[in-house]
Design a protein around this motif. Sequence first.
Motif, PDB file in Angstrom:
ATOM      1  N   PRO A   1      30.165 -38.711  33.739  1.00  0.00           N
ATOM      2  CA  PRO A   1      30.661 -39.554  34.831  1.00  0.00           C
ATOM      3  C   PRO A   1      32.118 -40.022  34.671  1.00  0.00           C
ATOM      4  O   PRO A   1      32.659 -40.646  35.574  1.00  0.00           O
ATOM      5  N   LYS A   2      32.717 -39.664  33.554  1.00  0.00           N
ATOM      6  CA  LYS A   2      34.112 -40.102  33.335  1.00  0.00           C
ATOM      7  C   LYS A   2      35.064 -39.475  34.353  1.00  0.00           C
ATOM      8  O   LYS A   2      35.018 -38.274  34.577  1.00  0.00           O
ATOM      9  N   PRO A   3      35.961 -40.279  34.967  1.00  0.00           N
ATOM     10  CA  PRO A   3      36.948 -39.676  35.862  1.00  0.00           C
ATOM     11  C   PRO A   3      37.856 -38.705  35.097  1.00  0.00           C
ATOM     12  O   PRO A   3      37.985 -38.818  33.886  1.00  0.00           O
ATOM     13  N   ALA A   4      38.455 -37.784  35.829  1.00  0.00           N
ATOM     14  CA  ALA A   4      39.309 -36.793  35.156  1.00  0.00           C
ATOM     15  C   ALA A   4      40.424 -36.363  36.101  1.00  0.00           C
ATOM     16  O   ALA A   4      40.343 -36.581  37.316  1.00  0.00           O
ATOM     17  N   PHE A   5      41.447 -35.772  35.521  1.00  0.00           N
ATOM     18  CA  PHE A   5      42.479 -35.095  36.312  1.00  0.00           C
ATOM     19  C   PHE A   5      42.478 -33.642  35.888  1.00  0.00           C
ATOM     20  O   PHE A   5      42.536 -33.347  34.706  1.00  0.00           O
ATOM     21  N   ILE A   6      42.357 -32.748  36.853  1.00  0.00           N
ATOM     22  CA  ILE A   6      42.429 -31.325  36.500  1.00  0.00           C
ATOM     23  C   ILE A   6      43.484 -30.690  37.384  1.00  0.00           C
ATOM     24  O   ILE A   6      43.406 -30.772  38.610  1.00  0.00           O
ATOM     25  N   ASN A   7      44.476 -30.094  36.740  1.00  0.00           N
ATOM     26  CA  ASN A   7      45.617 -29.515  37.470  1.00  0.00           C
ATOM     27  C   ASN A   7      46.214 -30.517  38.446  1.00  0.00           C
ATOM     28  O   ASN A   7      46.480 -30.178  39.613  1.00  0.00           O
TER      29      ASN A   7
ATOM     30  N   PHE B   1      40.347 -23.488  37.641  1.00  0.00           N
ATOM     31  CA  PHE B   1      41.101 -24.717  37.376  1.00  0.00           C
ATOM     32  C   PHE B   1      40.757 -25.212  35.987  1.00  0.00           C
ATOM     33  O   PHE B   1      39.601 -25.144  35.556  1.00  0.00           O
ATOM     34  N   GLY B   2      41.754 -25.767  35.322  1.00  0.00           N
ATOM     35  CA  GLY B   2      41.506 -26.300  33.984  1.00  0.00           C
ATOM     36  C   GLY B   2      42.734 -26.089  33.133  1.00  0.00           C
ATOM     37  O   GLY B   2      43.704 -25.457  33.563  1.00  0.00           O
ATOM     38  N   PRO B   3      42.705 -26.599  31.916  1.00  0.00           N
ATOM     39  CA  PRO B   3      43.847 -26.407  31.031  1.00  0.00           C
ATOM     40  C   PRO B   3      43.963 -24.935  30.625  1.00  0.00           C
ATOM     41  O   PRO B   3      42.938 -24.248  30.482  1.00  0.00           O
ATOM     42  N   PRO B   4      45.187 -24.432  30.425  1.00  0.00           N
ATOM     43  CA  PRO B   4      45.362 -23.014  30.089  1.00  0.00           C
ATOM     44  C   PRO B   4      44.478 -22.557  28.944  1.00  0.00           C
ATOM     45  O   PRO B   4      43.921 -21.455  28.981  1.00  0.00           O
ATOM     46  N   ALA B   5      44.264 -23.424  27.945  1.00  0.00           N
ATOM     47  CA  ALA B   5      43.469 -22.985  26.792  1.00  0.00           C
ATOM     48  C   ALA B   5      42.031 -22.648  27.212  1.00  0.00           C
ATOM     49  O   ALA B   5      41.414 -21.737  26.661  1.00  0.00           O
ATOM     50  N   VAL B   6      41.505 -23.359  28.196  1.00  0.00           N
ATOM     51  CA  VAL B   6      40.154 -23.056  28.696  1.00  0.00           C
ATOM     52  C   VAL B   6      40.208 -21.799  29.566  1.00  0.00           C
ATOM     53  O   VAL B   6      39.368 -20.894  29.463  1.00  0.00           O
ATOM     54  N   LEU B   7      41.221 -21.737  30.409  1.00  0.00           N
ATOM     55  CA  LEU B   7      41.307 -20.604  31.336  1.00  0.00           C
ATOM     56  C   LEU B   7      41.441 -19.270  30.602  1.00  0.00           C
ATOM     57  O   LEU B   7      41.012 -18.226  31.110  1.00  0.00           O
ATOM     58  N   ARG B   8      42.017 -19.303  29.421  1.00  0.00           N
ATOM     59  CA  ARG B   8      42.132 -18.070  28.625  1.00  0.00           C
ATOM     60  C   ARG B   8      40.784 -17.421  28.392  1.00  0.00           C
ATOM     61  O   ARG B   8      40.693 -16.205  28.229  1.00  0.00           O
TER      62      ARG B   8
ATOM     63  N   SER C   1      51.540 -28.217  41.627  1.00  0.00           N
ATOM     64  CA  SER C   1      51.332 -29.664  41.703  1.00  0.00           C
ATOM     65  C   SER C   1      52.505 -30.440  41.127  1.00  0.00           C
ATOM     66  O   SER C   1      52.551 -31.652  41.239  1.00  0.00           O
ATOM     67  N   SER C   2      53.418 -29.729  40.502  1.00  0.00           N
ATOM     68  CA  SER C   2      54.497 -30.449  39.805  1.00  0.00           C
ATOM     69  C   SER C   2      55.617 -30.811  40.769  1.00  0.00           C
ATOM     70  O   SER C   2      55.994 -30.014  41.630  1.00  0.00           O
TER      71      SER C   2
ATOM     72  N   LEU D   1      45.749 -38.453  45.315  1.00  0.00           N
ATOM     73  CA  LEU D   1      45.875 -37.048  45.701  1.00  0.00           C
ATOM     74  C   LEU D   1      47.363 -36.732  45.833  1.00  0.00           C
ATOM     75  O   LEU D   1      48.113 -37.524  46.393  1.00  0.00           O
ATOM     76  N   PRO D   2      47.790 -35.550  45.324  1.00  0.00           N
ATOM     77  CA  PRO D   2      49.210 -35.228  45.413  1.00  0.00           C
ATOM     78  C   PRO D   2      49.693 -35.161  46.862  1.00  0.00           C
ATOM     79  O   PRO D   2      50.846 -35.423  47.161  1.00  0.00           O
ATOM     80  N   GLU D   3      48.819 -34.809  47.753  1.00  0.00           N
ATOM     81  CA  GLU D   3      49.183 -34.789  49.166  1.00  0.00           C
ATOM     82  C   GLU D   3      47.880 -34.906  49.941  1.00  0.00           C
ATOM     83  O   GLU D   3      46.841 -34.439  49.477  1.00  0.00           O
ATOM     84  N   ARG D   4      47.935 -35.548  51.084  1.00  0.00           N
ATOM     85  CA  ARG D   4      46.716 -35.586  51.902  1.00  0.00           C
ATOM     86  C   ARG D   4      46.968 -34.659  53.069  1.00  0.00           C
ATOM     87  O   ARG D   4      47.540 -35.027  54.078  1.00  0.00           O
TER      88      ARG D   4
END
Length: 554
Positions: free
Chosen positions: A223-229, A272-279, A300-301, A402-405
């Motif tokens: 249930p912990k909030p997270a930020f992904i990408n 979606f996820g950190p590059p190390a996971v996506l590998r 997103s940057s 959200l970066p953009e709505r």
Amino acid sequence: MADELPWWASTVIYQVYPRSFADSNGDGIGDLPGIIDHLDHLVDLGVETLWVSPFFASPQRDVGYDVSDYRDVAPEYGTIDDAQRLIDEAHAKGLKVMFDLVLNHTSDEHPWFVESRSSRDNPKADWYVWADGYRDRNGKPKPPNNWRSELQLPRAWQWGEERQQWYLATFLSFQPDLNWRNTEVRVEMFDMVRMWLGRGVDGFRLDIFGSIMHDEALRDNDPKPAFINGMPRVQTPSRTMNTPENFAVAADLRAVCDEFEGDDRVLIGEVFGPPAVLRRYIEDQGRPGLHLVFLFEFLSSPYSASRYRRLIERFEREFPAPLVPTYVVENHDRARSLSRVGGDLAKARVLATLLCTLRGVPVLYMGQEIGMENTYIPLAEANDPIPSVVAKRLPEWVNRRLPERLNRDEVRTPMHWTGEDGAGFTDPGVRTWLPIHPDHVTRNVAAERDDPTSLLAWYRQLLALRKATPALRSGTLDLATDVPTEVIRFERTLDGTTVAVVANLGAEPVTVPVSNAVLGARMAEVLLVSDPAATVDGHLVNLPPNSAAVVELR
Ligand code: NOJ
């Protein structure tokens, strides 16, 4: 030495959103013959691979990402023969073709789901992810666990009245998740993949691929909030995304591709996820999987040299050769990059330079090359299903962060081919499925083709240089860290040829050395500058604000 990478490792991908690319029959909707008619634009631009967003049979509630027959074409887009012609004519022009596979879910109007939902014991009963859940004190059905949808809506489960059970819908309610644990589903889906590969398609972009396999025991997500990408999430998708079994599906799908001669059919995952996971999608437990994955952080940057430097450094560290990073600043789901940089074309030219010269595969979205911007369409008028369901039902902190709505319609409006009424997308006077941006009058392919100072001309030069320069296609990348805050500088080297790329993302002019190496008698020869005021003086580069130079060190 020639460039020895497989084709997909140094290609340039161009995404076409078929509904908005070109309308050949005057119904206001783009179609496959329209794409075929405009293949020369892609060749002329210098992209090498065409990726077509879904054009399969679909009720179009999510513009084709809700498929009702994977083996047929939606009638408004054409026929199966048109799809074949698209493959063949693209090949005849030297282009590769990738289709878009939505493997995670179908439309709820797909005959499989209509049958599956009808009872608990029909032949397709187990083709989707059904679960009982439980009843609360008042006898009200409750879902089996805490899983939120990918859009962070309160639950990923939808109630099926006929079966009195819940079905999983990771994305929107009308997109039920297929049950990839069912052998018949796998056999059917892999056969469908073989059918398209047999027709000659060079590969697939894989929609929402990280969500195909969920925890079999349906245990709760953390249930912990997270930020992904860069996207806020109410909970951490620990049981629903990037699970070990998901990496195994990548490997199984790869095996299907490799059945085809040449071993050169390619898979690129929307994950979606950190590059190390996506590998792990590329290789896991010794089995090869996808060839490429989208790395979405650039998207997103904010426009910032220090942020981009950090991303490049990270992609290089986590996707070292022979792994191949991907670079993407725009797609059909996110704001147009030119709009994100406030409409500043100088910044768009810098972004284009980075995209086309970094080590990896650049992915362009149709219209990016001419500087298309978001077309304002009020949320209340959205055709896109997301604004109506999401904005209202998200916790306020998520909404705020959200970066953009975005109403995604704003980035999906018809392509600008000419300045005429209809933008050359359709016939004058035709009502198009989404409005055409008023700036098509000046910002369009025809006008920019004749203007050597246009963004289109800049993309063409960059891509032509990339094609002609093995060091840019496949050389190593060495990112300078000791540069002024607003500067990005890197060197691409192959077989003794070094090309340096220097960009100033700041509001002040800068002068920086072209390299940190002791260049001695070596010359720095300008190959391209994004601004005529950018110059090279010996071993120094002078860059006005928001400009870039590509320089060969001889
Ligand atoms: C990701 C696609 O890019 C998006 O357009 C679509 O709505 C979802 N996947 C669901 O298929």
